[in-house]
Design a protein around this motif. Sequence first.
Motif, short mmCIF file in Angstrom:
data_model
loop_
_atom_site.label_atom_id
_atom_site.label_comp_id
_atom_site.label_asym_id
_atom_site.label_seq_id
_atom_site.Cartn_x
_atom_site.Cartn_y
_atom_site.Cartn_z
N GLU A 1 0.85 -1.19 0.00
CA GLU A 1 0.00 0.00 0.00
C GLU A 1 0.89 1.25 0.00
OE1 GLU A 1 -2.32 2.44 -0.57
OE2 GLU A 1 -3.62 0.75 -0.05
N PRO A 2 0.85 2.05 -1.08
CA PRO A 2 1.69 3.25 -1.15
C PRO A 2 1.03 4.52 -0.62
CG PRO A 2 0.69 2.86 -3.28
CD PRO A 2 0.20 1.76 -2.38
N LEU A 3 -0.29 4.46 -0.35
CA LEU A 3 -1.02 5.70 -0.03
C LEU A 3 -1.63 5.73 1.36
CD1 LEU A 3 -2.85 6.11 -3.46
CD2 LEU A 3 -0.76 7.27 -2.69
N TYR A 4 -2.24 4.64 1.79
CA TYR A 4 -2.92 4.59 3.07
C TYR A 4 -2.43 3.41 3.90
CZ TYR A 4 -6.49 7.58 0.86
OH TYR A 4 -7.15 8.60 0.22
N VAL A 5 -2.72 3.45 5.18
CA VAL A 5 -2.53 2.27 6.02
C VAL A 5 -3.49 1.19 5.50
CG1 VAL A 5 -2.85 1.31 8.35
CG2 VAL A 5 -1.85 3.60 8.05
N PRO A 6 -3.04 -0.05 5.32
CA PRO A 6 -3.93 -1.11 4.83
C PRO A 6 -5.16 -1.27 5.73
CG PRO A 6 -1.65 -1.82 4.77
CD PRO A 6 -1.66 -0.52 5.50
N GLY A 7 -6.30 -1.58 5.10
CA GLY A 7 -7.57 -1.66 5.82
C GLY A 7 -7.54 -2.58 7.03
N LEU A 8 -6.84 -3.71 6.95
CA LEU A 8 -6.79 -4.65 8.06
C LEU A 8 -6.05 -4.11 9.26
CD1 LEU A 8 -6.14 -8.07 6.25
CD2 LEU A 8 -8.27 -7.30 7.32
N LEU A 9 -5.32 -3.00 9.08
CA LEU A 9 -4.52 -2.44 10.16
C LEU A 9 -4.96 -1.02 10.55
CD1 LEU A 9 -1.00 -3.66 8.98
CD2 LEU A 9 -2.49 -4.72 10.68
N GLN A 10 -6.07 -0.56 10.00
CA GLN A 10 -6.54 0.79 10.30
C GLN A 10 -7.27 0.88 11.63
OE1 GLN A 10 -8.99 2.07 7.03
NE2 GLN A 10 -7.30 2.13 5.56
N THR A 11 -7.13 2.02 12.30
CA THR A 11 -7.96 2.31 13.46
C THR A 11 -9.32 2.81 12.97
OG1 THR A 11 -7.24 4.61 13.58
CG2 THR A 11 -5.95 2.99 14.83
N GLU A 12 -10.30 2.81 13.84
CA GLU A 12 -11.63 3.26 13.43
C GLU A 12 -11.62 4.73 13.03
OE1 GLU A 12 -16.22 3.59 15.14
OE2 GLU A 12 -14.77 2.28 16.15
N ALA A 13 -10.89 5.56 13.78
CA ALA A 13 -10.86 7.00 13.46
C ALA A 13 -10.19 7.23 12.10
CB ALA A 13 -10.12 7.76 14.55
N TYR A 14 -9.14 6.49 11.83
CA TYR A 14 -8.43 6.64 10.55
C TYR A 14 -9.33 6.21 9.40
CZ TYR A 14 -4.56 6.19 7.16
OH TYR A 14 -3.74 6.30 6.07
N MET A 15 -9.99 5.07 9.55
CA MET A 15 -10.83 4.61 8.44
C MET A 15 -12.00 5.56 8.20
SD MET A 15 -12.67 1.13 9.94
CE MET A 15 -11.16 0.36 10.51
N ARG A 16 -12.55 6.12 9.24
CA ARG A 16 -13.64 7.09 9.06
C ARG A 16 -13.13 8.30 8.28
NH1 ARG A 16 -18.36 6.43 11.66
NH2 ARG A 16 -18.45 4.81 13.27
N ALA A 17 -11.93 8.75 8.61
CA ALA A 17 -11.37 9.91 7.91
C ALA A 17 -11.12 9.59 6.44
CB ALA A 17 -10.06 10.33 8.59
N VAL A 18 -10.63 8.39 6.15
CA VAL A 18 -10.39 7.98 4.76
C VAL A 18 -11.70 7.93 3.99
CG1 VAL A 18 -9.68 6.07 3.28
CG2 VAL A 18 -8.28 6.69 5.26
N LEU A 19 -12.70 7.30 4.57
CA LEU A 19 -13.97 7.13 3.87
C LEU A 19 -14.70 8.45 3.67
CD1 LEU A 19 -15.14 3.90 5.73
CD2 LEU A 19 -14.53 4.06 3.32
N ALA A 20 -14.56 9.36 4.63
CA ALA A 20 -15.26 10.64 4.54
C ALA A 20 -14.56 11.64 3.64
CB ALA A 20 -15.41 11.24 5.94
N SER A 21 -13.30 11.38 3.32
CA SER A 21 -12.49 12.39 2.62
C SER A 21 -13.02 12.73 1.23
CB SER A 21 -11.04 11.90 2.50
OG SER A 21 -10.96 10.71 1.73
N SER A 22 -13.65 11.77 0.56
CA SER A 22 -14.12 12.04 -0.80
C SER A 22 -15.37 12.92 -0.83
CB SER A 22 -14.43 10.72 -1.52
OG SER A 22 -15.58 10.10 -0.95
N GLY A 23 -16.14 12.88 0.24
CA GLY A 23 -17.40 13.61 0.26
C GLY A 23 -18.46 13.01 -0.64
N LEU A 24 -18.23 11.77 -1.09
CA LEU A 24 -19.12 11.15 -2.07
C LEU A 24 -20.06 10.11 -1.47
CD1 LEU A 24 -16.57 10.66 -4.99
CD2 LEU A 24 -18.24 12.51 -4.69
N ILE A 25 -19.87 9.76 -0.19
CA ILE A 25 -20.73 8.76 0.43
C ILE A 25 -21.36 9.32 1.70
CG2 ILE A 25 -19.52 6.78 -0.56
CD1 ILE A 25 -18.04 6.40 2.01
N SER A 26 -22.53 8.82 2.03
CA SER A 26 -23.30 9.34 3.16
C SER A 26 -22.74 8.84 4.49
CB SER A 26 -24.76 8.89 3.03
OG SER A 26 -24.86 7.48 3.21
N GLU A 27 -23.19 9.48 5.56
CA GLU A 27 -22.78 9.06 6.91
C GLU A 27 -23.20 7.62 7.17
OE1 GLU A 27 -21.00 10.42 9.32
OE2 GLU A 27 -20.50 12.08 8.01
#
Length: 262
Positions: A95-121
């Motif tokens: 993985e060159p860009l993000y921490v791999p999903g299996l090793l992400q914390t909940e706060a980190y994954m929320r930030a990654v998923l929310a960053s695009s602004g393309l998906i709902s809460e």
Amino acid sequence: MLEHFGEELRVARAAAEMSQQDLAEEINYSTALVGKIENGDRRPSADFARRCDTVFDTGGFFARIQRLISRDTMVAWFREWAGIEAEATALRGFEPLYVPGLLQTEAYMRAVLASSGLISEEEIAQQVFARLERQEILTREKPPLLTVVIDEFVLRRMVGGPAVMREQLQHLAKVGASLPRVRIHVVPASVGAYAGLDGPFVIATPPVGEDVVYAECQLPGQTSDRAEDVKHAVQVWESIRGEALPHQQSVELISEVAETWT
């Protein structure tokens, strides 16, 4: 599917002549949670399902329903890979860009998923739940051998703010130091250009059969078991691995960078 799990749980509990409180005490969860799961208001975790199987001696029945529930919360194109990942005896990823999903914390994954602004809460919550469920393979009785290589850039790119990054990197270092079947390697920034910059991918070794590769890009991820694709992925992974620091040095670097996020 949630309602089905809850109904089957009520049936099994009634057959065992147990109250919700009795079951809660047996599986070490709250009575309130047992009630919410039976009513279909909460998704059961993999651990909850396994404990129910143990109490009712149902041979993995609840765990199988739970896996179906978990896959239902995933985007459709990822479900095939999630099933392969869950059964793998070994996983090799880059993985060159993000921490791999299996090793992400909940706060980190929320930030990654929310960053695009393309998906709902609601979609973010569903995907966070599914990703946390996937992580349970690392602490099960027979976890896969997970070897991941990440670019040093992953450690220094701010996702979610300094506090989120500090927690994430501390988690990475802790997992690398405490889980013997998890190996983490970092490609230092001094390497410059190398094979991995074309994008992230994972190679899974199933219990039976040949390896399978999963690659991500802007379009939906692609899963392939074609011999040519797998051979190419293995060659690229070995090239990347050759550029990376050893596991212990990588964990030390991760810990050092974590302290810079204040």
